[in-house]
Write a protein that holds these residues in place. Structure first.
Motif, PDB file in Angstrom:
ATOM      1  N   GLU A 452       1.515  50.553 104.195  1.00 36.60           N
ATOM      2  CA  GLU A 452       2.838  51.171 104.076  1.00 36.60           C
ATOM      3  C   GLU A 452       3.849  50.162 103.527  1.00 36.60           C
ATOM      4  OE1 GLU A 452       1.043  51.037 106.811  1.00 36.60           O
ATOM      5  OE2 GLU A 452       0.936  52.959 107.820  1.00 36.60           O
ATOM      6  N   GLY A 453       4.643  50.586 102.593  1.00 32.12           N
ATOM      7  CA  GLY A 453       5.753  49.782 102.098  1.00 32.12           C
ATOM      8  C   GLY A 453       5.352  48.574 101.275  1.00 32.12           C
ATOM      9  N   VAL A 454       4.079  48.452 100.905  1.00 28.51           N
ATOM     10  CA  VAL A 454       3.645  47.227 100.222  1.00 28.51           C
ATOM     11  C   VAL A 454       3.787  47.371  98.708  1.00 28.51           C
ATOM     12  CG1 VAL A 454       1.713  45.666  99.796  1.00 28.51           C
ATOM     13  CG2 VAL A 454       2.088  46.607 102.084  1.00 28.51           C
ATOM     14  N   LYS A 455       4.511  46.451  98.111  1.00 33.13           N
ATOM     15  CA  LYS A 455       4.724  46.430  96.663  1.00 33.13           C
ATOM     16  C   LYS A 455       4.208  45.112  96.103  1.00 33.13           C
ATOM     17  CE  LYS A 455       7.458  50.109  95.676  1.00 33.13           C
ATOM     18  NZ  LYS A 455       8.877  50.088  96.007  1.00 33.13           N
ATOM     19  N   ARG A 456       3.661  45.174  94.905  1.00 34.90           N
ATOM     20  CA  ARG A 456       3.146  43.968  94.265  1.00 34.90           C
ATOM     21  C   ARG A 456       4.149  43.434  93.247  1.00 34.90           C
ATOM     22  NH1 ARG A 456      -2.737  42.072  92.221  1.00 34.90           N
ATOM     23  NH2 ARG A 456      -3.331  42.475  94.330  1.00 34.90           N
ATOM     24  N   GLY A 457       4.172  42.121  93.061  1.00 30.63           N
ATOM     25  CA  GLY A 457       5.047  41.528  92.062  1.00 30.63           C
ATOM     26  C   GLY A 457       4.406  40.294  91.450  1.00 30.63           C
ATOM     27  N   VAL A 458       4.866  39.988  90.221  1.00 28.53           N
ATOM     28  CA  VAL A 458       4.334  38.827  89.500  1.00 28.53           C
ATOM     29  C   VAL A 458       5.504  37.980  89.024  1.00 28.53           C
ATOM     30  CG1 VAL A 458       2.914  38.060  87.549  1.00 28.53           C
ATOM     31  CG2 VAL A 458       2.377  40.215  88.714  1.00 28.53           C
ATOM     32  N   GLY A 459       5.399  36.670  89.157  1.00 27.84           N
ATOM     33  CA  GLY A 459       6.469  35.795  88.690  1.00 27.84           C
ATOM     34  C   GLY A 459       5.917  34.530  88.059  1.00 27.84           C
ATOM     35  N   TYR A 460       6.715  33.944  87.174  1.00 38.57           N
ATOM     36  CA  TYR A 460       6.305  32.731  86.456  1.00 38.57           C
ATOM     37  C   TYR A 460       7.362  31.649  86.599  1.00 38.57           C
ATOM     38  CZ  TYR A 460       2.991  35.824  84.077  1.00 38.57           C
ATOM     39  OH  TYR A 460       1.988  36.711  83.810  1.00 38.57           O
ATOM     40  N   THR A 739       7.244  27.056  93.891  1.00 40.76           N
ATOM     41  CA  THR A 739       8.277  27.749  94.676  1.00 40.76           C
ATOM     42  C   THR A 739       9.007  28.810  93.846  1.00 40.76           C
ATOM     43  OG1 THR A 739       8.556  25.772  96.035  1.00 40.76           O
ATOM     44  CG2 THR A 739      10.310  27.428  96.141  1.00 40.76           C
ATOM     45  N   PRO A 740       9.605  28.438  92.698  1.00 41.38           N
ATOM     46  CA  PRO A 740      10.296  29.490  91.931  1.00 41.38           C
ATOM     47  C   PRO A 740       9.368  30.579  91.418  1.00 41.38           C
ATOM     48  CG  PRO A 740      10.377  27.375  90.769  1.00 41.38           C
ATOM     49  CD  PRO A 740       9.860  27.099  92.139  1.00 41.38           C
ATOM     50  N   ALA A 741       8.103  30.271  91.155  1.00 41.41           N
ATOM     51  CA  ALA A 741       7.180  31.325  90.702  1.00 41.41           C
ATOM     52  C   ALA A 741       6.999  32.368  91.807  1.00 41.41           C
ATOM     53  CB  ALA A 741       5.836  30.715  90.309  1.00 41.41           C
ATOM     54  N   ILE A 742       6.846  31.903  93.032  1.00 41.39           N
ATOM     55  CA  ILE A 742       6.680  32.844  94.148  1.00 41.39           C
ATOM     56  C   ILE A 742       7.943  33.688  94.327  1.00 41.39           C
ATOM     57  CG2 ILE A 742       6.441  32.998  96.670  1.00 41.39           C
ATOM     58  CD1 ILE A 742       4.532  30.504  96.405  1.00 41.39           C
ATOM     59  N   VAL A 743       9.103  33.041  94.254  1.00 42.95           N
ATOM     60  CA  VAL A 743      10.343  33.791  94.460  1.00 42.95           C
ATOM     61  C   VAL A 743      10.552  34.792  93.322  1.00 42.95           C
ATOM     62  CG1 VAL A 743      12.829  33.642  94.832  1.00 42.95           C
ATOM     63  CG2 VAL A 743      11.324  31.897  95.807  1.00 42.95           C
ATOM     64  N   ALA A 744      10.177  34.407  92.101  1.00 44.64           N
ATOM     65  CA  ALA A 744      10.280  35.349  90.978  1.00 44.64           C
ATOM     66  C   ALA A 744       9.388  36.567  91.226  1.00 44.64           C
ATOM     67  CB  ALA A 744       9.888  34.662  89.676  1.00 44.64           C
ATOM     68  N   ALA A 745       8.216  36.317  91.786  1.00 47.81           N
ATOM     69  CA  ALA A 745       7.308  37.428  92.094  1.00 47.81           C
ATOM     70  C   ALA A 745       7.891  38.324  93.187  1.00 47.81           C
ATOM     71  CB  ALA A 745       5.941  36.881  92.512  1.00 47.81           C
ATOM     72  N   LEU A 746       8.564  37.714  94.157  1.00 41.87           N
ATOM     73  CA  LEU A 746       9.212  38.496  95.221  1.00 41.87           C
ATOM     74  C   LEU A 746      10.313  39.381  94.629  1.00 41.87           C
ATOM     75  CD1 LEU A 746       9.612  35.761  98.010  1.00 41.87           C
ATOM     76  CD2 LEU A 746       7.870  37.543  97.897  1.00 41.87           C
ATOM     77  N   ARG A 747      11.057  38.822  93.678  1.00 41.24           N
ATOM     78  CA  ARG A 747      12.110  39.613  93.012  1.00 41.24           C
ATOM     79  C   ARG A 747      11.501  40.759  92.238  1.00 41.24           C
ATOM     80  NH1 ARG A 747      13.863  34.655  90.865  1.00 41.24           N
ATOM     81  NH2 ARG A 747      15.208  33.699  92.408  1.00 41.24           N
ATOM     82  N   ASP A 748      10.387  40.468  91.571  1.00 45.19           N
ATOM     83  CA  ASP A 748       9.716  41.495  90.780  1.00 45.19           C
ATOM     84  C   ASP A 748       9.252  42.638  91.687  1.00 45.19           C
ATOM     85  OD1 ASP A 748       8.522  42.552  88.387  1.00 45.19           O
ATOM     86  OD2 ASP A 748       6.578  41.889  89.147  1.00 45.19           O
ATOM     87  N   ALA A 749       8.808  42.283  92.882  1.00 44.22           N
ATOM     88  CA  ALA A 749       8.297  43.310  93.800  1.00 44.22           C
ATOM     89  C   ALA A 749       9.422  44.127  94.423  1.00 44.22           C
ATOM     90  CB  ALA A 749       7.458  42.657  94.894  1.00 44.22           C
TER      91      ALA A 749
END
Lengths: 790, 290
Positions: A452-460, A739-749
């Motif tokens: 439930e509520g799970v969204k995927r994201g990708v960041g670079y 670190t910023p790659a992970i946060v970018a992925a979180l934003r994408d999600a």
């Protein structure tokens, strides 16, 4: 109560190993003992008759000290010494760059946990209880905890020099440049801890002639020795340091912790004194990564070419200088990221506050700015309607470009190439979300979602950093190589003062020696101050600098061997050392056993990389000698409602120049990613009014194996022509852009702006306010589902 | 500090009576931390690890008597089928090493609102058995835990066991921590369906001074279920009723803000957990696996 001298510990005999050549995977000698619990850490040191030291620390972040009364503590049975600032024999302050930190506080304390008095007792519990009997009369003052506040004119000055510890201003190109497309943002990074697993510890042993031997876990024996000698008022040769088992460092062992205190107590009591912090004390016993607030503005043309970057960086240096000056400079120079930026204005400020002193940590200033410049690049891509990866590739710096600090970008600088690599690496397979094992869902085994509520994201993200010490620092290392024959077999003994802190330096030194001299058996002697400095195990520099020194010393030994062969055998052709002997081409001339005939050949050399220069008043200069680049792609899954995260995979491409030991390299990349993930999601020392709120591993959370994803890696070997074997330092780049790659992925999600790390679940789920509590209405049981069972 | 080491329960009671300040220790996963951090300096430590009676469990009519010294690992392995809610909670406790040492008795003794083992006990109306030389008494768990880190254990008494009915319907347990394992609960939620009785038991963990039963939310959802005869028809509970159940659970939360999370987050999160765990338990019930 002074007793006879205690015997210095015997120098351990290091068994010879067969390390293999460079480029081969070789397990570290310390690996298996560490896993089995047999490795001797500095906290395991023991000597008969030793005393235990303990430290009284300030409970207040800012106070005047009116008096210290140790009478009662001194009178306790089992207590052998209680020392204060009055007992510091020499310089009462220490510090690597600026000696501003009291060995023991007098008149003022400037941070919570600042040492005030030290005790030696025959039992650690006795020492601890004696601390409670020391009466300190404090006048508690309001702490200055906000660096912006510290910058203001009317804020009380925490040091005579004022509250501004350092400022760096970089002016590059047209500082008033304007652009068609502009994005700006404010970013913040919390205080990360190095969280090495082996707390500060060591043992000081008086030599009975006024000198002292210190067995210690540290990153740089000689800078410790010099500071200790200065404050003990002893000549450096009377302070001898030997590296003991180090349980991790990450920058947190660059500054002195218990080194001087244990030596003072040992010299005062005439007995060996062991000191060992527990986890809570460790949080107060070393510096942390600088928190930072960053204001950025990026300008670009409509095609996405960067026109300018303006940045204002405000670092919280905490109470004392530590290595803040260098962090301030580093952050300034790397503030724009690895891009070709024609115009830039960077203002980097380092402030004194009443927060804990901050200093070195893996990434050293590059981590903070990377989070900001990479977030800005994503923002700019969004504004331009461009793919964020294409925007980065378009602006990637190339050899021959100018850094914002005026230096020319040297070969190799494969920024576009590593970005292409992470772009083209296969994506992790998307597993059906329902019916998954809980360990592959956000929240893990805690069973919070079944999909439930799970969204995927990708960041670079991409980042870069200097290797080694910069800006004019005389950054050298010393190595000694002895070639001998033992039991009929040639043996190399390597001696340096380079601290092995878990990075695999011992194995690397052995591999280099084995490769250079063609001798299978190598013994690496304990690192100590009997030999000259190796510099610090930090700044990703030891493979380069001490590796270079070992290689150079081997070459000197080799030259001696060849001279001997030329003399004795009249050989004039090209010679080589292989298989324990000397050959000319395929023709074996002599074995080393026969050639040396019981003699030894020893060479000690000092190795220096090419010089660097300080920045001028406009922040311009050839400040750095090598640059390392890495790019990361993060795939995450976020539970949108709860803000919990599973990092699915990290993919990375990194240029290392030359792979020296594949297994060690993989370890560095995995570990660096884990530390970057910790900063993105979990790791922060939480401060309130100058006080640490979470000084334990219960509440300072590090990633576990359940949080750490698989790392897909591609390694480039583009040789640096100036470096030994063409190698580049590898320790820090994995931490910088993960670190910023992970946060970018979180934003994408999630689509949320995430301008601060670590990203807490509250922020990720958008739960900032207490929800309105809706009381149930009478009769409002809610409609029952219309559908029948399917 | 003196170390008392009884070999049987009788001896343990005697030592407890003669050393009133003694700190009982079994798994030691709380007490050792307190000792190591110097937060507590008891004069005596009463080691219960060699008292065989405490490490036993047995069936009793309709349920179990579980000794206070039975480890989380054993609860998962030996009682997981019969006490699924408690087993799920046990799986979220610490690391394998901690689960090998830690006990539900310890959770009851520490009485932290964040004790992972507590919400399932509340949701199933478990009783705590305490005993001394004077005799034995049984106290409902919600009366036993009297406040944050406070319980009804009397001088001279030891926690000997808890009594818990066997699961008579699906159970769930869900816990939020900021990392995906080895973490203290930011908040938690335990749920037990009792189809035969037409009841739903639910309890919030770590979002109030003690674990709290969510009476109003329970009655609300029991009403929804019985009104539409869902126990019998096993039809879906509507999304709006699930959400209302979550909202009402939020109303029962009285959390604080601390380093582990804000009050706002805890409040909202227990509502989400309530909604989700009810939907999972109900799906299981509809599937008729019990």
């Amino acid at each position: 109560m002074k007793s006879e001298s205690a015997p210095t510990r015997e120098r351990p005999i290091i068994p010879a190993s067969n390390p293999g050549r460079i480029g081969e995977s070789r397990p570290r000698a310390d690996g298996v003992p560490k896993v089995k619990g047999e490795f001797e850490y500095s906290s395991d040191l023991w000597m008969d008759g030793m005393l235990w030291g303990a430290t009284l620390r300030s409970p207040h972040p800012h106070a005047n000290i009116w008096s210290i009364d140790a009478t009662e503590a001194e009178g306790m049975p089992g207590v052998h010494a209680v020392l204060t600032h009055e007992d510091v024999p020499g310089r009462k302050v220490y510090g690597m760059e600026v000696p501003d930190q009291p060995v023991l506080a007098w008149e003022h304390v400037r941070y919570e946990g600042e040492p005030i008095a030290i005790v030696a007792a025959d039992h650690p519990e006795t020492a601890r209880r004696a601390l409670e009997k020391i009466a300190v009369d404090y006048e508690v003052l309001d702490p200055v905890t906000d660096p912006e506040e510290a910058l203001k004119e009317d804020t009380p000055k925490l040091h005579l020099s004022g509250n501004v510890l350092k400022e760096v201003h970089i002016k590059h190109g047209d500082v008033n440049a304007t652009a068609e497309v502009v994005v700006s943002g404010e970013y913040e990074i919390g205080m990360q801890d190095q969280a090495f697993l082996g707390p500060e510890s060591g043992m000081a042993v008086p030599d009975g002639r006024g000198g002292v031997d210190l067995y210690i876990s540290t990153q740089w024996l000689h800078i410790d020795r010099d500071q200790i000698a200065e404050s003990l008022d002893l000549p450096p040769e009377d302070v001898r340091l030997t590296l003991s088992g180090v349980g991790g460092a990450f920058g947190g062992r660059e500054d002195l912790s218990m080194q001087l205190h244990s030596c003072m107590l040992a010299l005062d009591t005439g007995r060996p004194v062991k000191m060992m912090y527990n986890r809570e004390e460790s949080f107060y016993g070393h510096v942390h990564r600088h928190p930072c607030k960053m204001e950025y503005e990026h300008g670009a043309d409509k095609e996405g070419n960067l026109v300018y970057v303006n940045a204002r960086l405000v670092f919280d240096g905490g109470a004392y200088a530590s290595s803040s000056n260098a962090v301030c400079l580093n952050a300034g120079t790397f503030a724009c990221g690895p891009y070709n930026v024609p115009n830039a204005k960077i203002d980097s400020f380092m402030l004194y506050t009443n927060n804990p002193p901050c200093g070195a940590m893996r990434g050293f200033g590059a981590v903070q700015v990377c989070f900001a410049h990479e977030t800005q690049m994503d923002k700019l891509a969004k504004e331009l309607g461009m793919n964020p990866l294409e925007l980065r590739i378009k602006n990637a710096m190339k050899p021959g470009d100018k850094f914002p600090f005026g230096q020319t970008v040297p070969e190799p600088a494969p920024v576009a190439e590593i970005l292409e690599r992470v772009k083209n690496m296969p994506m992790p397979e998307e597993e059906e979300i329902m019916g998954r094992d809980l360990r592959r869902l956000p929240g893990g085994v805690s069973n919070v979602t079944h999909g439930e509520g799970v969204k995927r994201g990708v960041g670079y993200a991409v980042g870069y950093k200097n290797i080694g010490f910069s800006a004019g620092f005389d950054d050298y290392s010393t190595a000694s190589i002895t070639l001998s024959v033992e039991d009929g077999e040639p043996l190399i003994r390597v001696h340096t003062a380079a601290a092995e802190v878990g990075q695999g330096g011992i194995t690397l030194q052995a591999q280099i020696s084995r490769t250079e001299l063609g001798v299978e058996k190598v013994a690496v002697l304990p690192a100590d101050t009997r030999i000259g400095s190796a510099g610090s195990t930090s700044a990703s520099r030891q493979s380069y600098v001490t590796g270079g020194a070992v290689k150079m010393a081997c070459e000197a030994v080799k030259e001696k061997v060849f001279e001997k062969v030329r003399e004795e055998f009249g050989e004039n052709g090209e010679l080589s050392m292989e298989d324990g002997g000397v050959s000319a081409g395929d023709r074996r001339i002599v074995s080393l056993a026969d050639l040396l005939d019981g003699d030894e050949i020893e060479e000690t050399v000092v190795y220096r990389h090419k010089p660097t220069y300080p920045l001028d008043e406009n922040g311009q200069g050839d400040a750095h000698f090598q640059f390392a680049f890495a790019a990361h792609r993060a795939v995450v899954e976020v539970d949108e409602e709860l803000g919990l995260v599973r990092v699915v995979e990290i993919a990375t491409a990194q240029d290392v120049g030359k792979v020296m030991n594949p297994q060690s390299l993989e370890g560095q990349i995995q570990g660096g990613v884990a530390q970057g993930l910790g900063l993105a999601l979990l790791e922060e020392i939480q401060m309130k009014d100058g006080k640490v709120q979470n000084a334990s591993f219960t509440d300072y959370l590090l990633p576990t194996i359940f949080d750490m994803p698989p790392v897909r890696m591609e390694v480039l070997e583009l040789a640096d022509p100036d470096a030994p074997y063409g190698l580049k330092g590898v320790g820090e780049p994995p931490t910088i852009s993960s670190t910023p790659a992970i946060v970018a992925a979180l934003r994408d999600a999630t689509g949320r702006e995430l301008n601060r790390v670590p990203v807490k679940p509250e922020r990720l789920a958008g739960i900032e306010e207490e929800p309105v509590r809706r009381a149930p209405q009478p009769g409002s049981c809610g409609p029952v589902a219309e559908r029948s069972e399917s | 500090m003196e170390f008392l080491q009884p070999d049987n329960l009788r001896e343990a009671f005697e030592m407890r009576a003669s050393h009133p300040g003694a700190a009982p220790i079994c798994g030691g996963t709380d007490i050792m931390v307190e000792l190591n951090f110097d937060h507590r300096r008891p004069e005596y430590v009463l080691d219960l690890t060699r008292v065989p009676e405490l490490a036993e469990w047995s069936r009793e009519n309709g349920g179990f008597r579980v000794g206070a010294g039975v480890s989380y690992t054993r609860i998962i392995e030996e009682l997981g089928e019969s006490l699924p809610g408690l087993a799920m909670a046990s799986r979220t406790v610490g690391s394998p090493q901690i689960r090998n040492r830690g006990t539900v008795g310890g959770n009851l003794g520490t009485a932290s609102p964040a004790g992972d083992g507590l919400p399932p006990l509340y949701a199933s109306d478990a009783e705590v058995e305490v005993a001394s030389l004077e005799g034995t008494r049984r106290i409902p768990v919600a009366e036993f835990i009297t406040g944050p880190k406070r319980n009804a254990l009397g001088d001279g008494e030891l926690i000997t066991a808890f009594h818990i009915p066997e699961a008579d319907g699906p159970q769930q347990y869900s816990k939020i921590g900021t990392r995906n394992a080895m973490v203290i609960a930011v908040c938690a939620f335990g749920l037990a369906l009792h189809p035969e009785k037409g009841k739903v038991g639910a309890c919030i963990g770590s979002a109030a001074p003690t674990p709290v039963r969510t009476k109003e939310a329970e009655e609300f959802i029991e009403g929804v279920i019985s009104e539409s005869d869902l126990w019998q028809t096993r039809r879906e509970i509507s999304g709006s009723a699930l959400r209302r159940f979550g909202d009402m659970v939020e109303m029962s939360a009285k959390p604080i803000s601390d380093v582990r999370g804000t009050a706002a987050y805890r409040t909202r999160a227990v509502g989400v957990l309530a909604r989700r765990t009810l939907s999972w338990a109900w799906d299981e019930y509809r599937g008729g696996s019990r």
